[in-house]
Design a protein around this motif. Structure first.
Motif, PDB file in Angstrom:
ATOM      1  N   VAL A  99       0.829  -1.208   0.000  1.00 17.44           N
ATOM      2  CA  VAL A  99       0.000   0.000   0.000  1.00 17.44           C
ATOM      3  C   VAL A  99       0.864   1.258   0.000  1.00 17.44           C
ATOM      4  O   VAL A  99       0.633   2.194  -0.778  1.00 17.44           O
ATOM      5  CB  VAL A  99      -0.960   0.002   1.219  1.00 17.44           C
ATOM      6  N   TYR A 125      -6.768   7.676   0.811  1.00 18.88           N
ATOM      7  CA  TYR A 125      -6.337   6.419   0.178  1.00 18.88           C
ATOM      8  C   TYR A 125      -5.521   5.575   1.154  1.00 18.88           C
ATOM      9  O   TYR A 125      -5.762   4.367   1.295  1.00 18.88           O
ATOM     10  CB  TYR A 125      -5.503   6.712  -1.071  1.00 18.88           C
ATOM     11  N   ASN A 129      -7.003   2.061   2.627  1.00 18.79           N
ATOM     12  CA  ASN A 129      -6.354   0.832   2.178  1.00 18.79           C
ATOM     13  C   ASN A 129      -5.604   0.119   3.290  1.00 18.79           C
ATOM     14  O   ASN A 129      -5.595  -1.120   3.342  1.00 18.79           O
ATOM     15  CB  ASN A 129      -5.432   1.124   0.996  1.00 18.79           C
ATOM     16  N   ASN A 134     -10.754  -0.761   1.013  1.00 18.74           N
ATOM     17  CA  ASN A 134     -10.306  -0.256  -0.279  1.00 18.74           C
ATOM     18  C   ASN A 134     -11.419   0.400  -1.084  1.00 18.74           C
ATOM     19  O   ASN A 134     -11.164   1.296  -1.897  1.00 18.74           O
ATOM     20  CB  ASN A 134      -9.706  -1.402  -1.095  1.00 18.74           C
ATOM     21  N   HIS A 138     -10.037   4.022  -3.928  1.00 17.86           N
ATOM     22  CA  HIS A 138      -9.208   3.102  -4.700  1.00 17.86           C
ATOM     23  C   HIS A 138      -8.336   3.810  -5.738  1.00 17.86           C
ATOM     24  O   HIS A 138      -7.680   3.160  -6.554  1.00 17.86           O
ATOM     25  CB  HIS A 138     -10.077   2.042  -5.391  1.00 17.86           C
ATOM     26  N   LEU A 156      -6.706  -5.816  -4.259  1.00 19.84           N
ATOM     27  CA  LEU A 156      -6.751  -5.795  -2.795  1.00 19.84           C
ATOM     28  C   LEU A 156      -8.151  -5.988  -2.218  1.00 19.84           C
ATOM     29  O   LEU A 156      -8.292  -6.183  -1.007  1.00 19.84           O
ATOM     30  CB  LEU A 156      -6.169  -4.476  -2.268  1.00 19.84           C
ATOM     31  N   TRP A 157      -9.184  -5.963  -3.054  1.00 14.71           N
ATOM     32  CA  TRP A 157     -10.548  -6.061  -2.532  1.00 14.71           C
ATOM     33  C   TRP A 157     -10.776  -7.387  -1.809  1.00 14.71           C
ATOM     34  O   TRP A 157     -11.598  -7.460  -0.886  1.00 14.71           O
ATOM     35  CB  TRP A 157     -11.570  -5.893  -3.650  1.00 14.71           C
TER      36      TRP A 157
END
Length: 364
Positions: A99, A125, A129, A134, A138, A156-157
């Protein structure tokens, strides 16, 4: 964590220490990388990848593997604290680095100035994250604005779902002890399928695809996690009847192309995944480390950078090879510089690196 009477009920098999889980995770991560290479670039010579491979199936298979290995890890943990420590050590250090590498390193890609980049949006962000939320933020200011997709790291979801699975395991095990493993898993499995069917119906009824996206979230993915858990707790039964399980699963997956079998598809996929994980051992793919996680969390921004600069756009095959190789090199570096340094000595990968066959290390 268990008393001796309960511990006797847990599965014990050589396949729990000699298996193909490391190889499968590498293949699943590679599949996601290859498909995204086309989807992010839209280079038509690579379109066949999207028709042959599936990120959806790869992610679902990941959840199946997690269901099997995470419950095993929990049952082998001496306490909830030990279990939590293992999960945090395994997933968060590399996640944090991925990240922050994007948040700081992509300044050079942004169309904004330094002062316009490090804004409230940038903070949003980072915070969203780093906390696995996220979907709140995003994108980064001025980053990938001209790309077909402007999301910084769309892979990353799934991590928030994985974390929720980790958090749910102690509750599941408590319910197992009280009401029985099969009963609890069956209820959770059917509930998950019902959720998916409901949101698919809403999507068709309203024409709004947001319901399909919601259906992919929790508890929509829980059926795959529960199916993986089933095969861990019923390992002896599965080993005895594995051929019949596999034949039935293949039939379900074949006929699913003609008729929708939402109730059986997750279990059928889990059957195939766990079968190939436990049978026909192909070697110690964890000997040099687990690069699958690094590939998964790094490939998306790497490919986005290639697309942003148009690198090798005139040769899509070379773009594919260069993007995949760059991702692999970064994943190897992530493993040696970050991931491995946070693992406990009991980790599977610590013992696997010393021996062709892992002996008693934690599976994940």
């Amino acid at each position: 964590m268990l008393n001796s009477q309960e511990a006797v009920l847990l599965p014990d098999s050589p396949r729990l220490t000699t298996n193909n889980f490391d190889l499968l995770r590498l293949l699943f991560a590679g599949t996601v990388c290859l498909v995204h290479a086309y989807q992010l670039s839209e280079y038509q010579p690579l379109a066949w990848i999207d028709s042959v491979l599936s990120t959806r199936v790869a992610v679902e298979a990941f959840f199946v593997v997690s269901g099997f290995l995470i419950f095993m890890s929990y049952e082998r943990s001496s306490s909830n604290t030990t279990y939590a420590s293992k999960r945090i050590r395994r997933i968060y250090p590399a996640y944090f680095v991925a990240v922050m590498l994007c948040a700081v390193g992509l300044l050079g890609v942004s169309s904004n100035s330094v002062t316009d980049y490090f804004t409230v949006s940038w903070v949003g962000y980072v915070v969203a994250n780093l906390s696995f939320l996220n979907f709140f933020q995003h994108t980064l200011p001025g980053v990938f604005e001209t790309n077909p997709v402007n999301t910084v790291n769309g892979a990353l979801w799934t991590l928030k779902i994985e974390v929720m699975f980790y958090l749910s395991v102690p509750l599941f095990v408590m319910l197992f002890r009280r009401f029985g493993t099969l009963a609890v898993l069956a209820i959770a499995y059917v509930g998950s399928i019902s959720y998916v069917v409901l949101f698919a119906w809403l999507a068709e009824k309203t024409g709004d695809s947001v319901y399909l996206r919601l259906g992919r979230q929790l508890p929509g993915q829980l059926s795959f996690f529960c199916a993986g858990a089933f095969f861990y707790y019923q390992l002896k039964f599965f080993e005895r009847w594995a051929g019949y399980f596999l034949a039935g699963a293949i039939l379900v997956l074949i006929f699913d192309s003609y008729w929708l079998f939402p109730l059986f598809e997750p279990f059928a996929l889990a059957t195939v995944v766990i079968f190939f994980a436990l049978f026909f051992y192909l070697g110690n793919f964890g000997k040099y480390g687990d690069f699958s996680y690094g590939i998964y969390i790094l490939h998306f921004p790497v490919l986005q950078v290639f697309v942003h600069y148009g690198w090798l756009a005139d040769d899509p095959w070379l773009y594919l090879a260069a993007g995949a190789l760059t991702t692999l090199v970064m994943a190897v570096a992530m493993w040696h510089l970050v991931e491995k340094r946070f693992l406990l000595r009991s980790s599977h990968y610590v013992s696997a690196s010393r021996s062709p066959v892992e002996k008693g290390g934690d599976p994940k």
